[in-house]
Design a protein around this motif. Structure first.
Motif, mmCIF file in Angstrom:
data_model
loop_
_atom_site.group_PDB
_atom_site.id
_atom_site.type_symbol
_atom_site.label_atom_id
_atom_site.label_comp_id
_atom_site.label_asym_id
_atom_site.label_seq_id
_atom_site.Cartn_x
_atom_site.Cartn_y
_atom_site.Cartn_z
ATOM 1 N N THR A 74 0.860 -1.189 0.000
ATOM 2 C CA THR A 74 0.000 0.000 0.000
ATOM 3 C C THR A 74 0.894 1.236 0.000
ATOM 4 O O THR A 74 2.096 1.144 0.262
ATOM 5 C CB THR A 74 -0.911 0.069 1.245
ATOM 6 N N GLU A 75 0.314 2.384 -0.257
ATOM 7 C CA GLU A 75 1.095 3.628 -0.275
ATOM 8 C C GLU A 75 1.694 3.933 1.098
ATOM 9 O O GLU A 75 2.860 4.277 1.197
ATOM 10 C CB GLU A 75 0.221 4.794 -0.745
ATOM 11 N N LYS A 102 1.414 -10.010 -2.482
ATOM 12 C CA LYS A 102 0.567 -9.010 -3.132
ATOM 13 C C LYS A 102 1.265 -8.427 -4.363
ATOM 14 O O LYS A 102 0.641 -8.224 -5.396
ATOM 15 C CB LYS A 102 0.210 -7.906 -2.131
ATOM 16 N N ALA A 103 2.557 -8.179 -4.255
ATOM 17 C CA ALA A 103 3.303 -7.603 -5.382
ATOM 18 C C ALA A 103 3.566 -8.626 -6.473
ATOM 19 O O ALA A 103 3.669 -8.263 -7.650
ATOM 20 C CB ALA A 103 4.617 -6.997 -4.898
ATOM 21 N N ASP A 106 0.253 -8.574 -8.221
ATOM 22 C CA ASP A 106 -0.046 -7.275 -8.824
ATOM 23 C C ASP A 106 1.254 -6.478 -8.875
ATOM 24 O O ASP A 106 1.646 -5.850 -7.892
ATOM 25 C CB ASP A 106 -1.104 -6.539 -8.004
ATOM 26 N N ALA A 107 1.931 -6.507 -10.011
ATOM 27 C CA ALA A 107 3.255 -5.890 -10.159
ATOM 28 C C ALA A 107 3.269 -4.411 -9.799
ATOM 29 O O ALA A 107 4.317 -3.866 -9.435
ATOM 30 C CB ALA A 107 3.773 -6.095 -11.581
ATOM 31 N N SER A 108 2.129 -3.741 -9.864
ATOM 32 C CA SER A 108 2.101 -2.319 -9.516
ATOM 33 C C SER A 108 2.389 -2.084 -8.034
ATOM 34 O O SER A 108 2.703 -0.968 -7.631
ATOM 35 C CB SER A 108 0.747 -1.695 -9.888
ATOM 36 N N GLN A 109 2.312 -3.129 -7.222
ATOM 37 C CA GLN A 109 2.586 -3.007 -5.784
ATOM 38 C C GLN A 109 4.069 -3.202 -5.437
ATOM 39 O O GLN A 109 4.471 -2.983 -4.300
ATOM 40 C CB GLN A 109 1.746 -4.018 -5.005
ATOM 41 N N ARG A 111 6.701 -1.535 -5.981
ATOM 42 C CA ARG A 111 7.395 -0.324 -5.510
ATOM 43 C C ARG A 111 7.326 -0.178 -3.987
ATOM 44 O O ARG A 111 8.269 0.315 -3.353
ATOM 45 C CB ARG A 111 6.792 0.907 -6.189
ATOM 46 N N SER A 112 6.248 -0.624 -3.380
ATOM 47 C CA SER A 112 6.107 -0.456 -1.928
ATOM 48 C C SER A 112 7.103 -1.304 -1.136
ATOM 49 O O SER A 112 7.293 -1.077 0.059
ATOM 50 C CB SER A 112 4.678 -0.774 -1.488
#
Length: 187
Positions: A74-75, A102-103, A106-109, A111-112
């Motif tokens: 999450t952010e 989770k990442a 969902d590859a967009s995660q 970065r967290s």
């Protein structure tokens, strides 16, 4: 139509952080009351001569400490991980990120979880739940988690109590130990 998991779990990681910040979950000032420490007014040692440093995963730590398996996905988790990584780097201790499942899904995660840029010299540990081995995860997922954060090692965490009490928890830990003992675990 949303699945029952989606209805129960719009953002499980954010919920974990929210719960951890509640006052009822904070450290009790009475947590050490059962311990008694002997006072030594004149210790026969030089505190500056004490060396707690150790080598871990080919890197030198100032103390044998690991900030481990915190969060991600999450952010707010990204900010927490970056702050923990900066603290670990400045103090010379190791850091492990939270479960990267989770990442991987969902590859967009990703970065967290990525903190190597602010923690270039310390051991950094990737993380997956061992239970994921019972849900189709294998060596490629493990390698993906390590590569995602440029980790020095992979932690397979165990958390049966947490999984058992979460409505969306994965509760099938059957066979994990025997798979490893028999050498048949995919990692």
């Amino acid at each position: 139509m949303a699945s029952s998991k989606e209805l129960l779990d719009p953002d499980r990681k954010a919920e974990h952080i929210r719960l951890a910040l509640e006052s009822r979950m904070q450290f009790s000032s009475r947590a050490l009351e059962r311990w008694v420490f002997d006072h030594d007014a004149l210790p026969d040692l030089d505190f500056d001569a004490i060396d707690l440093s150790v080598e871990f995963l080919g890197k030198r730590l100032r103390a044998p400490l690991l900030l481990s398996c915190m969060t991600g996905g999450t952010e707010i988790a990204a900010r927490i991980n970056r702050n923990l990584a900066k603290a670990a780097e400045s103090r010379g201790v190791a850091l492990g990120v939270g479960s990267q499942r989770k990442a991987l899904e969902d590859a967009s995660q990703a970065r967290s979880f990525q903190v190597r840029d602010v923690a270039p010299t310390i051991p950094l540990l990737a993380n997956l739940g061992a239970i994921q081995l019972n849900h189709g995860y294998g060596i490629e997922h493990a390698r993906g988690a390590v590569a995602m954060i440029d980790a020095d090692a992979l932690v397979l965490h165990l958390n049966p109590l947490q999984e058992a009490i979460q409505p969306e928890g994965q509760r099938d830990f059957a066979g994990l130990l025997s798979r490893r003992q028999n050498g048949s675990a995919p990692v």
